[in-house]
Write an enzyme that holds these catalytic residues in place. Structure first.
Site, PDB file in Angstrom:
ATOM      1  N   LYS A  85     -10.004  -9.630  -2.495  1.00 48.79           N
ATOM      2  CA  LYS A  85     -11.052  -8.631  -2.273  1.00 48.79           C
ATOM      3  C   LYS A  85     -12.448  -9.252  -2.389  1.00 48.79           C
ATOM      4  O   LYS A  85     -13.417  -8.725  -1.853  1.00 48.79           O
ATOM      5  CB  LYS A  85     -10.920  -7.482  -3.274  1.00 48.79           C
ATOM      6  CG  LYS A  85      -9.706  -6.589  -3.077  1.00 48.79           C
ATOM      7  CD  LYS A  85      -9.904  -5.585  -1.978  1.00 48.79           C
ATOM      8  CE  LYS A  85      -8.948  -4.410  -1.945  1.00 48.79           C
ATOM      9  NZ  LYS A  85      -7.574  -4.635  -2.299  1.00 48.79           N
ATOM     10  N   SER A 100      -1.579 -11.784  -2.799  1.00 49.55           N
ATOM     11  CA  SER A 100      -2.905 -11.193  -2.625  1.00 49.55           C
ATOM     12  C   SER A 100      -3.716 -11.024  -3.901  1.00 49.55           C
ATOM     13  O   SER A 100      -4.934 -10.915  -3.851  1.00 49.55           O
ATOM     14  CB  SER A 100      -2.767  -9.849  -1.911  1.00 49.55           C
ATOM     15  OG  SER A 100      -1.812  -9.041  -2.565  1.00 49.55           O
TER      16      SER A 100
HETATM   17  C1  LIG Z   1      -6.391  -4.191  -1.952  1.00 50.08           C
HETATM   18  C2  LIG Z   1      -5.179  -5.013  -2.144  1.00 50.08           C
HETATM   19  C3  LIG Z   1      -4.181  -5.108  -1.145  1.00 50.08           C
HETATM   20  C4  LIG Z   1      -4.226  -4.309   0.149  1.00 50.08           C
HETATM   21  O1  LIG Z   1      -5.320  -4.632   0.942  1.00 50.08           O
HETATM   22  P1  LIG Z   1      -5.780  -3.643   2.120  1.00 50.08           P
HETATM   23  O2  LIG Z   1      -6.936  -4.324   2.736  1.00 50.08           O
HETATM   24  O3  LIG Z   1      -6.145  -2.341   1.469  1.00 50.08           O
HETATM   25  O4  LIG Z   1      -4.616  -3.482   3.028  1.00 50.08           O
HETATM   26  C5  LIG Z   1      -3.112  -5.953  -1.365  1.00 50.08           C
HETATM   27  N1  LIG Z   1      -2.990  -6.657  -2.515  1.00 50.08           N
HETATM   28  C6  LIG Z   1      -3.914  -6.597  -3.488  1.00 50.08           C
HETATM   29  C7  LIG Z   1      -3.711  -7.398  -4.715  1.00 50.08           C
HETATM   30  C8  LIG Z   1      -5.054  -5.773  -3.341  1.00 50.08           C
HETATM   31  O5  LIG Z   1      -5.961  -5.710  -4.315  1.00 50.08           O
END
Ligand SMILES: *Cc1c(COP(=O)(O)O)cnc(C)c1O
Length: 326
Positions: A53, A306
């Site tokens: 993010k 992510s």
């Molecule tokens: C926000 C987030 C996502 C999903 O991302 P989007 O852009 O909303 O699809 C996936 N994994 C983590 C750890 C996140 O913080």
């Protein structure tokens, strides 16, 4: 449809290069052996603030004029986006206000506060939070930073995709967890415009499958209930801006169970010594559960880890839950 192109992603990379980490891409021999694919992990859990993010928030906030920035930044997110906005706003010298839910976990609250942002408590759902943030913006001014439905945010998230195709040749497939779909949209733009042969798959928990449902229906479709351990992707409906990009670029959607997510999270820690939050393990769960099809055996599969933000007491709960015999 809003026009976002590879140029926006390469511009984003230039702009945010000093604010974010170029994260490593690890090859896992264990997961490769288990799955029959050659498995790579894009370690966004090692990104600044612990999730990807930071890329989108940085691109948006570093693009503001000083006059805009001085009005202050506002967002509504208890999680990784709130931390990223607070961090990059502070770095740019701008004030930030983050709307968080009543009863937000003390760990999340503390980390947003530690970056110097002001907190406002409002509601429990994300739509209530975004409405509060909008009300605050109308009353006090400020620049709202959406967690996914913003071209600058999407382009920023896409920089993770550029790094992957530059670090690795002959990528077969990239697996991306999807919530509001900012991450997958950005990655898909970056990757498909450079190399349309790379397959892009979205992965989501079966109890929070709004993107897969919308994808199959051919239109944005809302869920009326959501239930998953993966709190970063508990989104009721994909974004207005992002969903057409998903329709244009994404090859398929995959669902995984909470058990599969927690197993992947545990294996990341045990085998790779990488700490992911449950949402961060969603893409790998699709590979380990055998749900990835459409890639030849031995092909290179990249799972996006992510994020890695998880409170330690909660981690021990997850590990206990994932200890069930398989
Ligand atoms: C926000 C987030 C996502 C999903 O991302 P989007 O852009 O909303 O699809 C996936 N994994 C983590 C750890 C996140 O913080």
């Amino acid at each position: 449809m809003s026009q976002i192109s590879i140029k926006d992603v390469t511009d984003a990379r230039e702009k945010i290069s000093r604010a974010v980490v170029k994260t490593p891409l690890f090859r896992s021999s264990t997961f490769s052996e288990w799955s029959g694919f050659e498995v790579f992990l894009k370690a966004e859990n090692l990104q600044k603030t612990g999730s990807f993010k930071m890329r989108g928030a940085s691109n948006k906030i570093m693009s503001l004029s000083p006059e805009e920035g001085r009005q202050g930044i506002i967002t509504g997110s208890s999680g990784n986006h709130g931390q990223a906005v607070a961090c990059i706003a502070a770095r740019c010298g701008y004030g930030a206000t983050v709307v968080i839910p009543e009863g937000c976990s003390p760990a999340k609250e503390a980390s947003i506060k530690a970056y110097g942002a002001d907190l406002i408590y409002c509601g429990t759902t994300s739509s209530e939070r975004l409405a509060c943030a909008d009300k605050f913006r109308r009353e006090h001014g400020g620049i709202f930073v959406h967690p996914y439905d913003d071209p600058m945010v999407i382009a920023g998230q896409g920089t993770a995709g550029l790094e992957i195709i530059e670090d690795l040749e002959d990528v077969g497939a990239i697996l991306v967890p999807t919530g509001g779909c900012g991450l997958i949209s950005g990655i898909a733009i970056a990757v498909k415009e450079k190399n349309p042969g790379v397959k892009i798959f979205g992965v989501e928990p079966e109890g929070s499958n709004s993107t897969g449902l919308s994808f199959r229906n051919g239109k944005r479709t809302a869920l009326d209930k959501i239930n998953s351990v993966a709190d970063g992707v508990r989104t009721a409906i994909p974004g207005e801006l992002t969903f057409p990009l998903v329709q244009k670029y994404v090859d398929g959607m995959i669902e995984v169970t909470d058990d599969e997510i927690l197993y992947a999270q545990r294996m990341l820690l045990e085998r790779c010594k990488l700490l992911a939050e449950p949402t961060g393990a969603v893409a790998l769960a699709a590979i380990l559960s055998g749900a990835l099809s459409g890639l030849r055996k031995g092909g290179k599969a990249v799972a996006i880890l992510s994020g890695g933000n998880v409170a330690m007491p909660q981690l021990s709960e997850y590990l206990l839950r994932s200890g069930v015999e398989r």
